[in-house]
Design a protein around this motif. Structure first.
Motif, PDB file in Angstrom:
ATOM      1  N   LEU A   1       8.493   0.088   9.960  1.00  0.00           N
ATOM      2  CA  LEU A   1       7.452  -0.334   9.021  1.00  0.00           C
ATOM      3  C   LEU A   1       6.239  -0.896   9.757  1.00  0.00           C
ATOM      4  CD1 LEU A   1       9.851  -1.935   6.418  1.00  0.00           C
ATOM      5  CD2 LEU A   1       8.357   0.018   5.960  1.00  0.00           C
ATOM      6  N   LEU A   2       6.477  -1.708  10.771  1.00  0.00           N
ATOM      7  CA  LEU A   2       5.376  -2.279  11.546  1.00  0.00           C
ATOM      8  C   LEU A   2       4.585  -1.180  12.243  1.00  0.00           C
ATOM      9  CD1 LEU A   2       7.222  -5.351  13.097  1.00  0.00           C
ATOM     10  CD2 LEU A   2       5.452  -5.427  11.330  1.00  0.00           C
ATOM     11  N   ALA A   3       5.292  -0.181  12.791  1.00  0.00           N
ATOM     12  CA  ALA A   3       4.618   0.924  13.478  1.00  0.00           C
ATOM     13  C   ALA A   3       3.770   1.744  12.510  1.00  0.00           C
ATOM     14  CB  ALA A   3       5.646   1.818  14.170  1.00  0.00           C
ATOM     15  N   ALA A   4       4.308   1.996  11.299  1.00  0.00           N
ATOM     16  CA  ALA A   4       3.548   2.738  10.289  1.00  0.00           C
ATOM     17  C   ALA A   4       2.288   1.977   9.902  1.00  0.00           C
ATOM     18  CB  ALA A   4       4.418   3.002   9.067  1.00  0.00           C
ATOM     19  N   GLY A   5       2.401   0.652   9.822  1.00  0.00           N
ATOM     20  CA  GLY A   5       1.236  -0.161   9.517  1.00  0.00           C
ATOM     21  C   GLY A   5       0.173  -0.074  10.603  1.00  0.00           C
ATOM     22  N   LYS A   6       0.599  -0.090  11.854  1.00  0.00           N
ATOM     23  CA  LYS A   6      -0.362   0.009  12.962  1.00  0.00           C
ATOM     24  C   LYS A   6      -0.997   1.384  13.019  1.00  0.00           C
ATOM     25  CE  LYS A   6       1.727  -3.537  15.923  1.00  0.00           C
ATOM     26  NZ  LYS A   6       2.464  -3.820  17.186  1.00  0.00           N
ATOM     27  N   GLN A   7      -0.229   2.424  12.683  1.00  0.00           N
ATOM     28  CA  GLN A   7      -0.780   3.781  12.669  1.00  0.00           C
ATOM     29  C   GLN A   7      -1.932   3.910  11.694  1.00  0.00           C
ATOM     30  OE1 GLN A   7       3.361   5.936  12.667  1.00  0.00           O
ATOM     31  NE2 GLN A   7       1.785   7.507  12.756  1.00  0.00           N
ATOM     32  N   THR A   8      -1.834   3.213  10.569  1.00  0.00           N
ATOM     33  CA  THR A   8      -2.788   3.412   9.475  1.00  0.00           C
ATOM     34  C   THR A   8      -3.799   2.282   9.320  1.00  0.00           C
ATOM     35  OG1 THR A   8      -1.226   2.355   7.967  1.00  0.00           O
ATOM     36  CG2 THR A   8      -1.110   4.744   8.159  1.00  0.00           C
TER      37      THR A   8
ATOM     38  N   GLY B   1     -13.309 -11.854  -6.271  1.00  0.00           N
ATOM     39  CA  GLY B   1     -14.741 -12.037  -6.094  1.00  0.00           C
ATOM     40  C   GLY B   1     -15.553 -10.823  -6.497  1.00  0.00           C
ATOM     41  N   PRO B   2     -16.764 -10.675  -5.929  1.00  0.00           N
ATOM     42  CA  PRO B   2     -17.641  -9.558  -6.300  1.00  0.00           C
ATOM     43  C   PRO B   2     -17.022  -8.188  -6.051  1.00  0.00           C
ATOM     44  CG  PRO B   2     -18.858 -11.217  -5.066  1.00  0.00           C
ATOM     45  CD  PRO B   2     -17.414 -11.603  -4.969  1.00  0.00           C
ATOM     46  N   ALA B   3     -16.131  -8.100  -5.053  1.00  0.00           N
ATOM     47  CA  ALA B   3     -15.475  -6.821  -4.731  1.00  0.00           C
ATOM     48  C   ALA B   3     -14.140  -6.675  -5.448  1.00  0.00           C
ATOM     49  CB  ALA B   3     -15.277  -6.703  -3.226  1.00  0.00           C
ATOM     50  N   LYS B   4     -13.964  -7.421  -6.556  1.00  0.00           N
ATOM     51  CA  LYS B   4     -12.674  -7.443  -7.257  1.00  0.00           C
ATOM     52  C   LYS B   4     -12.158  -6.040  -7.526  1.00  0.00           C
ATOM     53  CE  LYS B   4     -12.114 -10.279 -10.778  1.00  0.00           C
ATOM     54  NZ  LYS B   4     -12.153 -10.835 -12.151  1.00  0.00           N
ATOM     55  N   GLY B   5     -10.891  -5.838  -7.185  1.00  0.00           N
ATOM     56  CA  GLY B   5     -10.277  -4.548  -7.456  1.00  0.00           C
ATOM     57  C   GLY B   5      -9.058  -4.313  -6.599  1.00  0.00           C
ATOM     58  N   SER B   6      -8.278  -3.339  -6.994  1.00  0.00           N
ATOM     59  CA  SER B   6      -7.096  -2.956  -6.251  1.00  0.00           C
ATOM     60  C   SER B   6      -7.488  -2.275  -4.947  1.00  0.00           C
ATOM     61  CB  SER B   6      -6.244  -2.006  -7.100  1.00  0.00           C
ATOM     62  OG  SER B   6      -5.151  -1.508  -6.364  1.00  0.00           O
ATOM     63  N   THR B   7      -6.743  -2.534  -3.876  1.00  0.00           N
ATOM     64  CA  THR B   7      -7.063  -1.977  -2.559  1.00  0.00           C
ATOM     65  C   THR B   7      -6.335  -0.668  -2.261  1.00  0.00           C
ATOM     66  OG1 THR B   7      -5.277  -3.191  -1.472  1.00  0.00           O
ATOM     67  CG2 THR B   7      -7.425  -4.298  -1.639  1.00  0.00           C
ATOM     68  N   GLY B   8      -5.270  -0.381  -3.007  1.00  0.00           N
ATOM     69  CA  GLY B   8      -4.462   0.786  -2.693  1.00  0.00           C
ATOM     70  C   GLY B   8      -3.410   0.541  -1.631  1.00  0.00           C
ATOM     71  N   ARG B   9      -3.365  -0.657  -1.083  1.00  0.00           N
ATOM     72  CA  ARG B   9      -2.337  -1.001  -0.108  1.00  0.00           C
ATOM     73  C   ARG B   9      -1.055  -1.413  -0.824  1.00  0.00           C
ATOM     74  NH1 ARG B   9      -4.714  -5.142   4.298  1.00  0.00           N
ATOM     75  NH2 ARG B   9      -2.665  -4.698   5.227  1.00  0.00           N
ATOM     76  N   PRO B  10       0.126  -1.171  -0.221  1.00  0.00           N
ATOM     77  CA  PRO B  10       0.374  -0.596   1.106  1.00  0.00           C
ATOM     78  C   PRO B  10       0.769   0.884   1.056  1.00  0.00           C
ATOM     79  CG  PRO B  10       2.362  -1.668   0.362  1.00  0.00           C
ATOM     80  CD  PRO B  10       1.379  -1.754  -0.784  1.00  0.00           C
ATOM     81  N   VAL B  11       0.064   1.694   0.264  1.00  0.00           N
ATOM     82  CA  VAL B  11       0.392   3.120   0.211  1.00  0.00           C
ATOM     83  C   VAL B  11       0.298   3.782   1.589  1.00  0.00           C
ATOM     84  CG1 VAL B  11      -0.248   5.349  -0.793  1.00  0.00           C
ATOM     85  CG2 VAL B  11      -0.208   3.312  -2.226  1.00  0.00           C
ATOM     86  N   PRO B  12      -0.735   3.495   2.405  1.00  0.00           N
ATOM     87  CA  PRO B  12      -0.771   4.125   3.733  1.00  0.00           C
ATOM     88  C   PRO B  12       0.444   3.766   4.588  1.00  0.00           C
ATOM     89  CG  PRO B  12      -2.927   3.254   3.166  1.00  0.00           C
ATOM     90  CD  PRO B  12      -1.980   2.733   2.130  1.00  0.00           C
ATOM     91  N   LEU B  13       0.833   2.499   4.574  1.00  0.00           N
ATOM     92  CA  LEU B  13       2.000   2.075   5.345  1.00  0.00           C
ATOM     93  C   LEU B  13       3.256   2.785   4.852  1.00  0.00           C
ATOM     94  CD1 LEU B  13       2.952  -1.607   6.245  1.00  0.00           C
ATOM     95  CD2 LEU B  13       4.644  -0.004   5.409  1.00  0.00           C
TER      96      LEU B  13
END
Length: 499
Positions: free
Chosen positions: A407-414, A477-489
């Protein structure tokens, strides 16, 4: 936006590429990248650098029109930092983000990216990073506005120039990158929807649509079935709401029939008022994001289905609201989980672990190769790690260390990174109850750890990890919204497992 791969052989010259805009890199010491030098037949690009029109610092840009001797209508120069054999990954990431935003305001409908390689990264990484940057630049969250915001992007086609020898690998990377981007978009769309639309029933409907589109198996369990399974902990959270709970099981069986599945469990609290332990009013609207775990698991399943991943993956999502009412669970109540363990509820706002623990017991039936639960579980994890890393928790032995490292490696990849946090017996002392097998909170000290220790008690029969995404699933804040994480991981973790 259409993406494609344009292979360049040793004899090719960039000046023959016919496109609305070709993007090339320049460096801080007024040096041109190989592609920029190839384009600069009449010295106009070198002259612009020499004149100081662009510094070459990461993220700086300069647009040139009517460059002599080339077929492209425009040349966009982007700074890549210090000259080296390969570009730093941070400089490349910044460059493609700035390029995506800059091109959005231009008249070019088709673009060719001809950027150099990235240090310690492969072509697949560069393509994925660029695709996600371009897709992020056109993502909109105005679907429910009566007047939509005007589209700011004219770019319709983006081609990546790669060496001919890397063409096949690049095309495969592009397929995976677009599937990942689509999965992230689904996760963001679900997270951004208001809780009066994105209910447990809506999540179940989304799962059914994914099952139909990508030929997955799906099962939706309702209250009576959950009662028959004796999911007393999960059901206790839904006692105060009129919205019916849903228990979603979605199966992508792309591997061999006998292969043990990898199971993803996503927390699906579609709105969290805190229940009787009511949250403060300020910022409570953001509790629509408390289904970020469920949204990311569904987004990951979309990506997996689209790329036809050769792996058995099962998604399990307990979904409900946490609301106060005369029928709501009270602080002091004791409930019996599906595992038979009893829980004294000291705080009804620690509800995520109450729905997850029954889901973690349920998944034993799949005899999983590994289980990863994903949850916006604790504010304490935000305090510990901020908004950069998700919290990763698991036991300490060879099998669990291996899962953690994957999991840590997948996180670093993305770039969708996680940080491993402790699980130790000492923390379990904080979960002791005078009246039940355990309490559902362990006090403010080490709150993210004690929450993970609570979940760990229900995972003894398989290899398991917990991702606390409370700090990474959405922005305020002003950028309020879902980030889509951790789909890449998660998606990269599964791709690596399939490989």
């Amino acid at each position: 936006m259409d993406f494609s791969i344009k292979t360049i052989d040793a004899k090719s010259t960039f000046n023959a590429i016919k496109t609305g805009c070709v993007v090339v890199g320049v460096y801080e010491n007024k040096k041109l990248s190989a592609a920029a030098a190839n384009l600069d037949k009449q010295g106009q690009i070198a002259a612009a650098l020499k004149a100081g029109d662009i510094t070459g610092k990461p993220g700086t840009t300069l647009l040139l029109r009517a460059v002599g001797g080339i077929a492209a209508e425009r040349v966009l120069l982007v700074g890549l930092g210090e000259e080296a054999a390969t570009v730093a990954d941070k400089a490349f990431s910044l460059a493609v983000q700035v390029v995506a935003r800059t091109l959005a305001g231009l008249g070019a409908s088709d673009v060719v990216l001809a950027l150099p390689g990235v240090k310690d990264r492969d072509t697949a990484w560069a393509i994925r990073t660029a695709v996600l940057a371009f897709r992020e630049s056109i993502f909109r969250a105005d679907g429910l506005k009566s007047k939509k915001e005007a589209s700011v992007s004219n770019v319709k086609k983006v081609a990546f120039a790669v060496a001919a020898a890397e063409g096949a690998a690049a095309k495969n990377a592009l397929v995976q990158s677009e599937a990942l981007a689509n999965g992230m978009d689904l996760t963001k769309e679900l997270g951004n929807l208001p809780p009066n639309i994105c209910t447990p029933t809506y999540l179940a409907s989304t799962a059914r649509k994914l099952a139909t589109t990508y030929k997955m198996g799906v099962e939706i369990l309702d209250r009576k079935q959950l009662q028959a399974l004796k999911m007393g902990s999960f059901l206790s959270v839904s006692n105060g709401t009129v919205e019916p709970p849903k228990f979603i099981v979605l199966k992508h069986m792309g591997g061999k029939a006998k292969d043990a599945p990898t199971v993803l469990v996503g927390k699906g609290i579609t709105f969290d008022s805190g229940g009787i332990s009511l949250k403060p009013g300020a910022g409570m609207d953001e509790m629509k994001y408390d289904m970020g775990g469920a949204a990311s698991v569904l987004g990951t399943m979309r990506a997996v289905g689209e790329m036809k991943l050769k792996l058995n993956v099962i998604a399990v999502i307990p979904a409900c609201e946490n609301m106060p009412s005369g029928s709501a669970t009270r602080p002091g109540d004791i409930v019996t989980s599906m595992s038979g363990q009893t829980i004294e509820i000291l705080n009804t706002d620690a509800e995520g672990r109450l729905i997850l623990c029954d889901a973690l017991t349920y998944v034993e039936r799949f005899k999983p190769a590994a289980v990863v639960d994903v949850a916006t579980l604790t504010g304490a994890c935000v305090t510990a790690l901020g908004h950069h890393n998700s919290g990763l928790f698991t036991r300490y032995d060879d099998a669990h260390d291996k899962l953690a490292n994957e999991l840590l490696a997948a996180g670093k990849q993305t770039g969708d990174t996680a940080w491993r946090m402790p699980i130790e017996e000492a923390y379990n002392e904080q979960l002791k109850s005078n009246f039940a097998d355990m309490a559902n909170i362990g006090g403010p000290a080490g709150g993210a750890v004690t929450a993970a220790c609570f979940l760990e008690r229900f995972t003894k029969k398989y290899t398991w990890a917990h991702l606390d995404i409370a700090g990474t699933a959405w922005k305020s804040g002003p950028a309020k919204g879902s980030t889509g994480r951790p789909v890449p991981l998660l998606t990269t973790f599964l791709i690596n497992r399939a490989a």
